[in-house]
Scaffold this motif. Structure first.
Motif, PDB file in Angstrom:
ATOM      1  N   ALA A  50       0.482  -0.618  -0.377  1.00 62.65           N
ATOM      2  CA  ALA A  50      -0.310  -0.021   0.072  1.00 62.65           C
ATOM      3  C   ALA A  50       1.252   1.279  -0.153  1.00 62.65           C
ATOM      4  CB  ALA A  50      -0.655  -0.188   0.984  1.00 62.65           C
ATOM      5  N   PHE A  51       1.855   1.089   0.336  1.00 64.73           N
ATOM      6  CA  PHE A  51       2.698   1.978   0.022  1.00 64.73           C
ATOM      7  C   PHE A  51       3.542   2.305  -0.794  1.00 64.73           C
ATOM      8  CE2 PHE A  51       4.923   2.052   5.494  1.00 64.73           C
ATOM      9  CZ  PHE A  51       4.025   2.725   5.236  1.00 64.73           C
ATOM     10  N   ILE A  52       3.510   1.763  -1.675  1.00 65.36           N
ATOM     11  CA  ILE A  52       4.392   1.521  -3.504  1.00 65.36           C
ATOM     12  C   ILE A  52       3.297   2.751  -4.468  1.00 65.36           C
ATOM     13  CG2 ILE A  52       5.278   0.390  -5.003  1.00 65.36           C
ATOM     14  CD1 ILE A  52       5.608  -1.559  -3.389  1.00 65.36           C
ATOM     15  N   PRO A  53       3.747   3.650  -4.955  1.00 68.92           N
ATOM     16  CA  PRO A  53       2.313   4.087  -5.758  1.00 68.92           C
ATOM     17  C   PRO A  53       2.194   2.949  -6.809  1.00 68.92           C
ATOM     18  CG  PRO A  53       4.894   5.623  -5.359  1.00 68.92           C
ATOM     19  CD  PRO A  53       4.862   4.807  -4.332  1.00 68.92           C
ATOM     20  N   TYR A  54       1.527   3.774  -7.299  1.00 65.06           N
ATOM     21  CA  TYR A  54       0.362   2.656  -8.433  1.00 65.06           C
ATOM     22  C   TYR A  54       0.012   1.245  -8.052  1.00 65.06           C
ATOM     23  CZ  TYR A  54       2.242   5.725 -12.081  1.00 65.06           C
ATOM     24  OH  TYR A  54       2.681   7.043 -12.625  1.00 65.06           O
ATOM     25  N   ILE A  55      -0.007   1.082  -6.580  1.00 65.31           N
ATOM     26  CA  ILE A  55       0.023  -0.502  -6.208  1.00 65.31           C
ATOM     27  C   ILE A  55      -1.495  -0.001  -4.859  1.00 65.31           C
ATOM     28  CG2 ILE A  55       0.589  -2.184  -4.334  1.00 65.31           C
ATOM     29  CD1 ILE A  55       3.099  -2.531  -5.924  1.00 65.31           C
ATOM     30  N   GLU A  56      -0.209   1.033  -3.838  1.00 66.26           N
ATOM     31  CA  GLU A  56      -1.361   1.634  -3.093  1.00 66.26           C
ATOM     32  C   GLU A  56      -2.416   1.095  -2.214  1.00 66.26           C
ATOM     33  OE1 GLU A  56      -2.982   5.170  -4.527  1.00 66.26           O
ATOM     34  OE2 GLU A  56      -1.353   5.391  -6.431  1.00 66.26           O
ATOM     35  N   GLY A  57      -3.810   1.569  -2.129  1.00 61.54           N
ATOM     36  CA  GLY A  57      -4.773   0.701  -1.099  1.00 61.54           C
ATOM     37  C   GLY A  57      -5.549  -0.433  -1.928  1.00 61.54           C
ATOM     38  N   GLU A  58      -5.616  -0.418  -3.231  1.00 61.19           N
ATOM     39  CA  GLU A  58      -6.283  -1.213  -3.440  1.00 61.19           C
ATOM     40  C   GLU A  58      -5.093  -2.178  -4.054  1.00 61.19           C
ATOM     41  OE1 GLU A  58      -6.847   2.599  -6.189  1.00 61.19           O
ATOM     42  OE2 GLU A  58      -5.639   2.172  -4.593  1.00 61.19           O
ATOM     43  N   GLY A  59      -4.310  -2.079  -4.467  1.00 61.16           N
ATOM     44  CA  GLY A  59      -2.969  -3.250  -4.439  1.00 61.16           C
ATOM     45  C   GLY A  59      -3.034  -4.216  -3.385  1.00 61.16           C
ATOM     46  N   ALA A 115      -2.893   2.316   5.683  1.00 56.48           N
ATOM     47  CA  ALA A 115      -1.690   2.059   5.216  1.00 56.48           C
ATOM     48  C   ALA A 115      -0.644   3.230   4.084  1.00 56.48           C
ATOM     49  CB  ALA A 115      -0.833   0.643   4.802  1.00 56.48           C
ATOM     50  N   ASN A 116      -1.729   3.087   3.236  1.00 55.56           N
ATOM     51  CA  ASN A 116      -2.192   3.612   2.314  1.00 55.56           C
ATOM     52  C   ASN A 116      -2.460   5.587   2.394  1.00 55.56           C
ATOM     53  OD1 ASN A 116      -3.931   4.148  -1.319  1.00 55.56           O
ATOM     54  ND2 ASN A 116      -1.958   5.279  -0.838  1.00 55.56           N
ATOM     55  N   LEU A 117      -3.314   5.323   3.114  1.00 54.96           N
ATOM     56  CA  LEU A 117      -3.577   6.704   4.250  1.00 54.96           C
ATOM     57  C   LEU A 117      -2.397   6.964   4.547  1.00 54.96           C
ATOM     58  CD1 LEU A 117      -5.238   9.232   4.296  1.00 54.96           C
ATOM     59  CD2 LEU A 117      -6.590   7.915   6.325  1.00 54.96           C
ATOM     60  N   ALA A 118      -1.834   6.959   5.743  1.00 54.68           N
ATOM     61  CA  ALA A 118      -0.526   7.257   6.640  1.00 54.68           C
ATOM     62  C   ALA A 118       0.539   7.436   5.437  1.00 54.68           C
ATOM     63  CB  ALA A 118      -0.126   5.660   6.886  1.00 54.68           C
ATOM     64  N   ILE A 119       0.280   6.550   4.365  1.00 57.50           N
ATOM     65  CA  ILE A 119       1.817   7.316   3.899  1.00 57.50           C
ATOM     66  C   ILE A 119       1.502   8.711   3.216  1.00 57.50           C
ATOM     67  CG2 ILE A 119       1.903   5.815   1.499  1.00 57.50           C
ATOM     68  CD1 ILE A 119       4.935   7.358   2.776  1.00 57.50           C
ATOM     69  N   VAL A 120       0.278   9.264   2.426  1.00 60.62           N
ATOM     70  CA  VAL A 120      -0.147  10.202   1.721  1.00 60.62           C
ATOM     71  C   VAL A 120      -0.075  11.259   3.141  1.00 60.62           C
ATOM     72  CG1 VAL A 120      -2.288  11.283   0.729  1.00 60.62           C
ATOM     73  CG2 VAL A 120      -1.548   9.052   0.239  1.00 60.62           C
ATOM     74  N   VAL A 121      -0.636  11.039   4.234  1.00 63.02           N
ATOM     75  CA  VAL A 121      -0.657  11.612   4.650  1.00 63.02           C
ATOM     76  C   VAL A 121       0.770  12.181   5.352  1.00 63.02           C
ATOM     77  CG1 VAL A 121      -0.578  12.453   7.865  1.00 63.02           C
ATOM     78  CG2 VAL A 121      -2.924  11.210   6.135  1.00 63.02           C
ATOM     79  N   VAL A 122       1.042  11.893   5.249  1.00 66.08           N
ATOM     80  CA  VAL A 122       3.095  11.741   5.382  1.00 66.08           C
ATOM     81  C   VAL A 122       3.290  12.532   4.483  1.00 66.08           C
ATOM     82  CG1 VAL A 122       5.649  11.293   5.448  1.00 66.08           C
ATOM     83  CG2 VAL A 122       3.738   9.655   7.318  1.00 66.08           C
ATOM     84  N   ILE A 123       3.686  12.383   2.405  1.00 67.38           N
ATOM     85  CA  ILE A 123       3.297  13.164   1.811  1.00 67.38           C
ATOM     86  C   ILE A 123       3.035  14.979   1.691  1.00 67.38           C
ATOM     87  CG2 ILE A 123       3.236  12.847  -0.378  1.00 67.38           C
ATOM     88  CD1 ILE A 123       3.131  10.306  -0.949  1.00 67.38           C
ATOM     89  N   VAL A 124       1.643  15.096   2.409  1.00 77.11           N
ATOM     90  CA  VAL A 124       1.454  16.112   2.116  1.00 77.11           C
ATOM     91  C   VAL A 124       1.468  16.897   3.577  1.00 77.11           C
ATOM     92  CG1 VAL A 124      -1.060  17.068   2.994  1.00 77.11           C
ATOM     93  CG2 VAL A 124      -1.194  15.304   1.785  1.00 77.11           C
ATOM     94  N   LEU A 125       1.879  16.344   4.663  1.00 71.15           N
ATOM     95  CA  LEU A 125       2.796  17.033   5.810  1.00 71.15           C
ATOM     96  C   LEU A 125       4.187  17.834   5.524  1.00 71.15           C
ATOM     97  CD1 LEU A 125       1.662  15.563   8.894  1.00 71.15           C
ATOM     98  CD2 LEU A 125       0.631  17.661   8.207  1.00 71.15           C
ATOM     99  N   SER A 126       4.861  17.049   4.775  1.00 67.54           N
ATOM    100  CA  SER A 126       5.911  16.636   4.530  1.00 67.54           C
ATOM    101  C   SER A 126       6.438  18.414   2.884  1.00 67.54           C
ATOM    102  CB  SER A 126       6.613  15.698   2.999  1.00 67.54           C
ATOM    103  OG  SER A 126       7.201  14.537   4.470  1.00 67.54           O
ATOM    104  N   PHE A 127       5.385  17.650   1.835  1.00 61.11           N
ATOM    105  CA  PHE A 127       5.243  19.040   1.227  1.00 61.11           C
ATOM    106  C   PHE A 127       4.769  20.377   1.657  1.00 61.11           C
ATOM    107  CE2 PHE A 127       6.232  15.193  -1.618  1.00 61.11           C
ATOM    108  CZ  PHE A 127       6.392  15.872  -2.536  1.00 61.11           C
ATOM    109  N   GLU A 128       3.809  20.045   2.703  1.00 60.52           N
ATOM    110  CA  GLU A 128       3.434  21.835   2.817  1.00 60.52           C
ATOM    111  C   GLU A 128       4.655  22.202   3.893  1.00 60.52           C
ATOM    112  OE1 GLU A 128       0.043  22.696   5.667  1.00 60.52           O
ATOM    113  OE2 GLU A 128       1.650  21.502   6.335  1.00 60.52           O
ATOM    114  N   LYS A 129       5.406  21.233   4.546  1.00 65.00           N
ATOM    115  CA  LYS A 129       6.859  22.169   5.381  1.00 65.00           C
ATOM    116  C   LYS A 129       7.748  22.593   4.243  1.00 65.00           C
ATOM    117  CE  LYS A 129       6.205  20.048   9.454  1.00 65.00           C
ATOM    118  NZ  LYS A 129       6.164  20.611  10.440  1.00 65.00           N
TER     119      LYS A 129
END
Length: 164
Positions: free
Chosen positions: A27-36, A58-72
């Motif tokens: 779920a952490f891997i782009p293109y596989i994600e939650g669906e995969g 798991a997919n949501l957790a990595i997306v939250v990390v990405i959003v918080l990182s990109f915001e900073k």
């Protein structure tokens, strides 16, 4: 012996925690994600009512990390430019494309249609980089992740039930 039965036989011999780790990593891997990730869990012999929520979280957790990182990162870049007295950088063609999609469909539309074109990882980063608030991005990405992971996980489980 068919390949699915072989995979399930192998994964059933693994500790339960390792099956969870496999779903989380998928779920952490782009293109596989939650669906995969949900599908990986179901193939591994996990109950879909367990595999799907684990993949979603798991997919949501990595997306939250990405959003918080990109915001900073965005805030740091803007603050550095302001401190240096620089004018805003011209908008790139990719940024213009994201902005046009955002203007046309809004955050909900981009979040819900985005997975057909790009992984939620990239969509979340693009939305956050364009100045959308983290709460709005996370909320709509969560809706998309829950929707697609549930639909694809249950469809796969249904097909697997008919075929097996």
């Amino acid at each position: 012996m068919d390949i699915l039965a072989s995979i399930q036989s192998f994964t059933e011999s693994l500790p339960t925690a390792l099956r969870f780790v496999g779903v989380v990593l998928a779920a952490f891997i782009p293109y596989i994600e939650g669906e995969g990730g949900a599908i990986v869990g179901i193939i591994a012999g996990m109950d879909p009512w367990l595999a799907i929520p684990v993949a979603i979280l798991a997919n949501l957790a990595i997306v939250v990390v990405i959003v918080l990182s990109f915001e900073k990162i965005r805030a740091a870049i803007i603050n550095r430019r302001i401190a240096a007295g620089k004018t805003p950088k011209p908008v790139s063609e990719k940024q213009q494309k994201v902005r046009r999609a955002l203007d046309k469909y809004g955050v909900p539309g981009v979040s819900l249609l985005g997975p057909f074109l790009l992984p939620t990882h990239f969509t979340a980063a693009a939305l956050t980089s364009s100045g959308i608030t983290k709460g709005r991005v996370i909320t709509w990405q969560a809706v998309a992740i829950v929707l697609y992971s549930t639909v694809f996980g249950m469809l796969f489980y249904g097909v697997l039930s008919v075929v097996a």
